[in-house]
Enzyme design. Structure first.
Site, PDB file in Angstrom:
ATOM      1  N   SER A  60     -25.530  10.188 -39.516  1.00  0.00           N
ATOM      2  CA  SER A  60     -26.942  10.033 -39.834  1.00  0.00           C
ATOM      3  C   SER A  60     -27.427  11.298 -40.533  1.00  0.00           C
ATOM      4  CB  SER A  60     -27.743   9.798 -38.554  1.00  0.00           C
ATOM      5  OG  SER A  60     -29.126   9.732 -38.831  1.00  0.00           O
ATOM      6  N   GLY A  61     -28.093  11.134 -41.676  1.00  0.00           N
ATOM      7  CA  GLY A  61     -28.578  12.287 -42.433  1.00  0.00           C
ATOM      8  C   GLY A  61     -27.606  12.787 -43.476  1.00  0.00           C
ATOM      9  N   SER A  66     -21.256   3.324 -38.998  1.00  0.00           N
ATOM     10  CA  SER A  66     -19.967   2.693 -38.660  1.00  0.00           C
ATOM     11  C   SER A  66     -18.978   3.733 -38.136  1.00  0.00           C
ATOM     12  CB  SER A  66     -19.398   1.929 -39.856  1.00  0.00           C
ATOM     13  OG  SER A  66     -19.503   2.636 -41.071  1.00  0.00           O
ATOM     14  N   GLY A  98       1.704   1.471  -5.470  1.00  0.00           N
ATOM     15  CA  GLY A  98       0.680   0.938  -4.574  1.00  0.00           C
ATOM     16  C   GLY A  98      -0.719   1.421  -4.877  1.00  0.00           C
ATOM     17  N   SER A 129       0.828  -1.202   0.000  1.00  0.00           N
ATOM     18  CA  SER A 129       0.000   0.000   0.000  1.00  0.00           C
ATOM     19  C   SER A 129       0.864   1.254   0.000  1.00  0.00           C
ATOM     20  CB  SER A 129      -0.920   0.002   1.229  1.00  0.00           C
ATOM     21  OG  SER A 129      -1.747  -1.144   1.241  1.00  0.00           O
TER      22      SER A 129
END
Length: 623
Positions: free
Chosen positions: A459-460, A531, A104, A22
């Site tokens: 899109s579009g 895509s 740690g 730690s």
């Protein structure tokens, strides 16, 4: 003792180990003190260390801050923590050592995994005041995952608990069942005060109740793995041609021993040969062993290349293209199932993808959690497939042929490491069925060359409109076509997929596979899909032969697409009714070098389709 190059060689061999624990448990201090007690700090460096310690004021009473020997990064010195993995070589008259000082913090899990991947032993520190912490369990689990089976538990800062044997005993008693449950088979424990050197290089008079050896003696006597007892394995790294009639196959022996006259098998495959010559460090030799860089000559001509594996013919390793494995994710961007990465195993580099995340592991508790992706520093048990079969062994048996790294194909950055547990049988049970009617016959019957036209864009942007016009022109000219529209496919084949990044990757994978089958049937296929990720478009391209894939970037700006908004999707996305909408709250990665770039902001779709039809026509006409 020195070797031919003058390097120091210790009779006890070389031990690789890590220090972990730690934050503020004293790892760097312990390592610095260990170097000092081993006599590895020259006088001039010691004088500089004294000066730096006085300036930093991090150690009370003007004592030396040995952590400064290993905390090399400025950020580490300023924060008093270990961030990077600091490697050090040192030696004693009995043995040589390579030690990795590991961070740690939880956010540096990947650094911890890197340090542990080549270690034979771990020195795990615990603060005597705090006892076992979540980081203790985490680091023990990571050590076990990376193949470490020997741990030295160093209970540090014993001076702050008045050198109490009871406090020390309680910590050891709590740790032993934890380590054993995680697969640690050899555990040594000792109380230390790293800053003062108690039980580091010599036994402490302040803890006479501890009767065991100090840390340095434990390290000197720790057993070193002997891979020579395993069967011979050597990944081929390079094919040399010392003469016009001779070839040598160079690599580092991963395990086992090799002698002239031994029978070998070339993997993947079943071809065999006999060893006719061995060179070690450029000199002829009768035998070679694990860890040596060698060149092997064989008694017959075989097609051997980089990435193949030479193995003992009487004990070959397995070959598969499907694996069950653990993956430690090191990339800033998440691991997504079915996304393609480069996988490097031994000297082989192939395309690979995680097909299924069986479960994610809570490193603190080892609980198994459901997951659809892996973020930075997360660990999961996965199924993975490669594009080509690989010779392998379980990581537990052979780190060289069982441990791999994953590489981002765009940046060449290492984004993950993995440990193979076993090969999946489906790889051995599924074979390509040979057919008499192939793609050439099918396309010849149709009088066209098969082609996949992949239209990508927001899109579009007009992808489907342009593709529809192009397909109509192709059909009128007598060509055999099919159009795969992203929205239409989601009504059937991909109806089970949403719009998360993971689902988008799988959506494109399925589209690419269907388009590939259609081109195999001799068709001209038009795929209209946003895509959004370059990686998946590259995967799609790689499914097709030379000249069979045409990436078309229908380039319309977000403002233009949002103004058109033919389906009202942008309005819903802006209102928060649609999540993960490309261009709004999900990214679009435009092609860097598309085969065709259509500027669609102000152009007439008919004109764009005519331009694309002209390009396509040149590709598909032929006998």
């Amino acid at each position: 003792m020195t070797d031919a190059n003058g390097a120091t060689q210790s009779p006890g061999g070389l031990l690789r180990f890590i220090t972990c624990g730690s934050v503020d448990d004293g790892k760097s201090t312990l390592l610095g003190r260990l170097l000092f007690d081993a006599g590895m700090v020259p006088d001039d460096q010691l004088a500089a260390l004294v000066r730096d310690s006085a300036v930093s004021g991090s150690v009370p009473g003007g004592a030396i801050d040995f952590a400064l020997l290993t905390d090399g990064l400025d950020a580490e010195r300023q924060q008093g923590i270990t961030i990077d993995v600091a490697y050090r070589y040192f030696h004693t008259p009995k043995r040589g050592f390579i030690v990795a000082d590991c961070p740690g913090h939880e956010q540096y899990t990947r650094n911890m995994a890197t340090g542990a991947s080549t270690a034979d032993l771990a020195v795990l520190l615990v603060d005597a005041r705090k006892g076992l912490l979540p980081q203790t369990r985490r680091h023990t689990y990571l050590c076990a995952l990376m193949g470490i089976r020997k741990v030295i538990l160093a209970v540090n800062k014993m001076d702050l608990v008045d050198f109490s044997a009871d406090a020390y005993g309680a910590i050891v008693e709590a740790y032993l069942p934890l380590a054993e449950s995680l697969g640690i088979t050899q555990i040594d424990a000792l109380p230390v005060v790293a800053i003062d050197g108690d039980n580091i290089g010599s036994s402490s008079s302040r803890m006479p109740w501890y009767l065991g050896p100090p840390l340095l003696r434990l390290l000197e006597s720790a057993p070193v793995p002997t891979p020579g007892t395993c069967a011979f394995r050597m990944p081929v790294q390079w094919v040399s041609r010392p003469g016009p009639q001779s070839r040598g196959y160079a690599g580092t022996v991963a395990s086992g021993t090799l002698a002239i006259g031994d029978d070998l098998v070339l993997l993947p495959g079943t071809r065999t040969a006999r060893v006719s010559g061995i060179c070690v460090a450029g000199e002829p030799a009768q035998a070679a062993q694990a860890g040596q860089a060698v060149t092997v000559a064989i008694d017959r001509e075989l097609d051997i290349s980089r990435g193949d594996v030479l193995a003992a013919a009487n004990a070959p390793c397995e070959v598969s293209s499907h694996f069950a494995c653990h993956v430690v994710w090191m990339g800033e961007e998440a691991l997504l199932p079915h996304r393609t990465y480069l996988l490097k195993l031994g000297a082989s580099t192939v395309n690979a993808r995680v097909t299924n995340i069986k479960h994610k592991v809570d490193v603190d508790t080892q609980a198994q959690l459901a997951a659809t992706r892996l973020e930075l520093n997360e660990i999961a048990y996965c199924n993975l497939e490669t594009d080509a079969p690989l010779a392998f062994e379980p990581f537990e048996t052979n780190r060289t042929l069982g441990g791999f790294i994953l590489i981002d194909r765009a940046t060449n950055a290492t984004v993950g490491c993995g440990m193979i547990q076993f090969g999946l049988r489906r790889s051995a049970n599924v074979h390509w069925q040979q057919v008499d009617v192939d793609k050439q016959l099918r396309s010849a019957a149709k009088g066209q060359r098969p082609l996949c036209i992949w239209l990508t864009g927001l899109s579009g942007s007009g992808k489907s409109t342009i593709a529809n016009l192009v397909e109509r022109r192709l059909a009128d000219a007598g060509f055999h076509t099919y159009m795969l529209d992203g929205d239409n496919v989601r009504h059937g084949l991909n109806s089970d997929l949403g719009f998360t990044p993971e689902a988008r990757v799988e959506n494109i994978r399925r589209l690419a596979e269907v388009a590939h089958l259609m081109t195999d049937a001799g068709l001209i296929v038009l795929v209209c899909a946003i895509s959004p990720f370059r990686n998946e478009r590259q995967f799609a391209r790689e499914r097709f032969g030379e000249g069979e894939f045409l990436e078309v970037f229908v380039d319309a700006s977000l403002d233009t697409c949002e103004a058109r908004d033919p389906k009202g999707l942008y309005r819903k996305a802006r209102a928060g009714d649609i999540k993960n909408f490309t261009g709004i709250d999900s990214p679009y990665e435009p092609p860097e070098q598309a085969d065709v770039h259509l500027l669609a902001d102000h152009a007439d779709p008919v004109a764009l389709s005519e331009a694309l039809y002209g390009i396509v026509g040149k590709r598909i006409r032929g006998g």
